[in-house]
Design a protein around this motif. Structure first.
Motif, PDB file in Angstrom:
ATOM      1  N   GLU A 137     113.045  55.307 151.968  1.00  9.12           N
ATOM      2  CA  GLU A 137     113.265  56.169 151.075  1.00  9.12           C
ATOM      3  C   GLU A 137     112.660  57.419 150.837  1.00  9.12           C
ATOM      4  O   GLU A 137     111.479  57.265 150.729  1.00  9.12           O
ATOM      5  CB  GLU A 137     113.594  55.680 149.556  1.00  9.12           C
ATOM      6  CG  GLU A 137     114.273  56.688 148.735  1.00  9.12           C
ATOM      7  CD  GLU A 137     114.307  56.031 147.444  1.00  9.12           C
ATOM      8  OE1 GLU A 137     114.424  56.822 146.463  1.00  9.12           O
ATOM      9  OE2 GLU A 137     114.512  54.602 147.353  1.00  9.12           O
ATOM     10  N   VAL A 138     112.987  58.666 151.359  1.00  7.99           N
ATOM     11  CA  VAL A 138     112.282  60.086 151.578  1.00  7.99           C
ATOM     12  C   VAL A 138     113.104  60.877 150.715  1.00  7.99           C
ATOM     13  O   VAL A 138     114.173  61.145 151.281  1.00  7.99           O
ATOM     14  CB  VAL A 138     112.006  60.244 152.960  1.00  7.99           C
ATOM     15  CG1 VAL A 138     111.159  61.687 153.070  1.00  7.99           C
ATOM     16  CG2 VAL A 138     111.435  59.096 153.764  1.00  7.99           C
ATOM     17  N   PRO A 168     100.304  72.108 152.047  1.00 10.57           N
ATOM     18  CA  PRO A 168     101.218  70.982 151.589  1.00 10.57           C
ATOM     19  C   PRO A 168     100.521  70.054 151.201  1.00 10.57           C
ATOM     20  O   PRO A 168     100.831  69.153 150.258  1.00 10.57           O
ATOM     21  CB  PRO A 168     102.142  70.386 152.912  1.00 10.57           C
ATOM     22  CG  PRO A 168     102.034  72.156 153.510  1.00 10.57           C
ATOM     23  CD  PRO A 168     100.521  72.560 153.527  1.00 10.57           C
ATOM     24  N   GLY A 169      99.409  69.449 151.825  1.00 10.31           N
ATOM     25  CA  GLY A 169      98.518  68.342 151.607  1.00 10.31           C
ATOM     26  C   GLY A 169      97.989  68.380 150.326  1.00 10.31           C
ATOM     27  O   GLY A 169      97.888  67.624 149.149  1.00 10.31           O
ATOM     28  N   ILE A 170      97.409  69.478 150.109  1.00 13.36           N
ATOM     29  CA  ILE A 170      96.744  69.801 148.680  1.00 13.36           C
ATOM     30  C   ILE A 170      97.909  69.870 147.630  1.00 13.36           C
ATOM     31  O   ILE A 170      97.602  69.478 146.243  1.00 13.36           O
ATOM     32  CB  ILE A 170      95.783  71.207 148.882  1.00 13.36           C
ATOM     33  CG1 ILE A 170      94.861  70.967 149.597  1.00 13.36           C
ATOM     34  CG2 ILE A 170      95.368  71.378 147.327  1.00 13.36           C
ATOM     35  CD1 ILE A 170      93.631  72.048 150.042  1.00 13.36           C
ATOM     36  N   VAL A 207     101.313  62.804 151.387  1.00 10.00           N
ATOM     37  CA  VAL A 207     102.399  62.637 150.744  1.00 10.00           C
ATOM     38  C   VAL A 207     102.257  61.803 149.659  1.00 10.00           C
ATOM     39  O   VAL A 207     101.372  61.197 149.385  1.00 10.00           O
ATOM     40  CB  VAL A 207     103.677  61.813 151.734  1.00 10.00           C
ATOM     41  CG1 VAL A 207     103.724  62.798 153.070  1.00 10.00           C
ATOM     42  CG2 VAL A 207     103.178  60.524 152.173  1.00 10.00           C
ATOM     43  N   LEU A 208     103.415  61.598 148.824  1.00 11.13           N
ATOM     44  CA  LEU A 208     103.460  60.812 147.494  1.00 11.13           C
ATOM     45  C   LEU A 208     104.270  59.380 148.097  1.00 11.13           C
ATOM     46  O   LEU A 208     105.264  59.769 148.481  1.00 11.13           O
ATOM     47  CB  LEU A 208     103.907  61.447 146.428  1.00 11.13           C
ATOM     48  CG  LEU A 208     103.429  62.751 145.949  1.00 11.13           C
ATOM     49  CD1 LEU A 208     104.353  63.392 144.768  1.00 11.13           C
ATOM     50  CD2 LEU A 208     101.843  62.381 145.522  1.00 11.13           C
ATOM     51  N   THR A 226     107.797  64.121 150.341  1.00  7.06           N
ATOM     52  CA  THR A 226     106.852  65.022 150.900  1.00  7.06           C
ATOM     53  C   THR A 226     107.211  66.348 150.272  1.00  7.06           C
ATOM     54  O   THR A 226     107.728  66.493 149.282  1.00  7.06           O
ATOM     55  CB  THR A 226     107.718  65.098 152.464  1.00  7.06           C
ATOM     56  OG1 THR A 226     109.035  65.766 152.282  1.00  7.06           O
ATOM     57  CG2 THR A 226     107.926  63.771 153.133  1.00  7.06           C
ATOM     58  N   ILE A 227     106.441  67.453 150.864  1.00  5.54           N
ATOM     59  CA  ILE A 227     106.246  68.692 150.420  1.00  5.54           C
ATOM     60  C   ILE A 227     108.035  69.323 150.117  1.00  5.54           C
ATOM     61  O   ILE A 227     108.270  70.018 149.282  1.00  5.54           O
ATOM     62  CB  ILE A 227     105.397  69.545 150.934  1.00  5.54           C
ATOM     63  CG1 ILE A 227     105.363  71.013 150.386  1.00  5.54           C
ATOM     64  CG2 ILE A 227     106.057  69.959 152.458  1.00  5.54           C
ATOM     65  CD1 ILE A 227     104.398  71.131 149.441  1.00  5.54           C
ATOM     66  N   GLU A 228     108.826  68.854 151.280  1.00  4.92           N
ATOM     67  CA  GLU A 228     110.127  69.228 151.130  1.00  4.92           C
ATOM     68  C   GLU A 228     110.825  68.957 149.761  1.00  4.92           C
ATOM     69  O   GLU A 228     111.967  69.397 149.428  1.00  4.92           O
ATOM     70  CB  GLU A 228     110.901  68.890 152.479  1.00  4.92           C
ATOM     71  CG  GLU A 228     110.473  69.608 153.668  1.00  4.92           C
ATOM     72  CD  GLU A 228     109.199  68.930 154.473  1.00  4.92           C
ATOM     73  OE1 GLU A 228     108.891  69.301 155.472  1.00  4.92           O
ATOM     74  OE2 GLU A 228     108.367  67.930 153.767  1.00  4.92           O
TER      75      GLU A 228
END
Length: 176
Positions: A26-27, A122-124, A69-70, A92-94
């Motif tokens: 699940e993304v 994106p990671g930060i 990512v979370l 993800t950032i998206e």
């Protein structure tokens, strides 16, 4: 290792010497079936199979934070987590943007100019979203401590800290 992406494959697919088992992830609120070796890092599945290239490859060792990512709302290094072990919803950032609106952290990074080359951004941002989930009003010292695993080689740290403070204020005002 790249996934087959071939819907006509059986419940497992042979890729070289490895056997790729079907995995459902699940993304960003959607479910995706993917065929990968269960030990393949989540980073490669996100980028190569799902085309979510906002998650960056940095060091491949979980030390730089570019691949953050979370997973279940908590920041995790996707280069170190096997795709089969994710087990919880992945963001993800998206996936932060909703209905054309950037997440408060994304907007604050833009407003504060909290990036230079932006490779680490994106990671930060993902780590910052995770921080603000557990601490709605962090001090500068708490931000620095929480982001220790995220490397910005361009030296945008003062603007990053300001952006997180800005996002915290915006999120408290909007209830998001």
């Amino acid at each position: 290792m790249a996934g087959s992406g071939d819907a006509s494959l059986p419940d497992f697919a042979v890729q070289g010497e490895m056997i790729a088992m079907p995995i459902e992830l699940e993304v960003n609120g959607k479910r995706y079936p993917v065929h990968y070796d269960p030990d393949t890092p989540l980073l490669y599945v996100l980028r190569d199979e799902l085309g979510l290239t906002g998650t960056k490859y940095g060091c491949g060792e979980g030390q730089c934070g570019a691949c953050t990512v979370l997973i279940g709302g908590a920041p995790r290094r996707s280069c170190q987590i096997p795709a089969s072990a994710a087990g919880k919803p992945i963001t993800t950032i998206e996936g932060l943007e909703k209905e054309g609106q950037l997440h408060a952290v994304q907007q604050a990074f833009l407003d504060a100019g909290a990036f230079q080359c932006a490779y680490c951004t994106p990671g930060i941002i993902m780590s910052s979203v995770g921080l603000l989930k557990v601490n709605a009003n962090p001090s500068s010292a708490e931000i620095v401590q929480f982001l220790q695993g995220n490397i910005c080689r361009c030296g945008a740290h003062p603007r990053i800290i300001e952006a997180i403070h800005q996002a915290a204020r915006a999120m408290q005002g909007s209830g998001r």
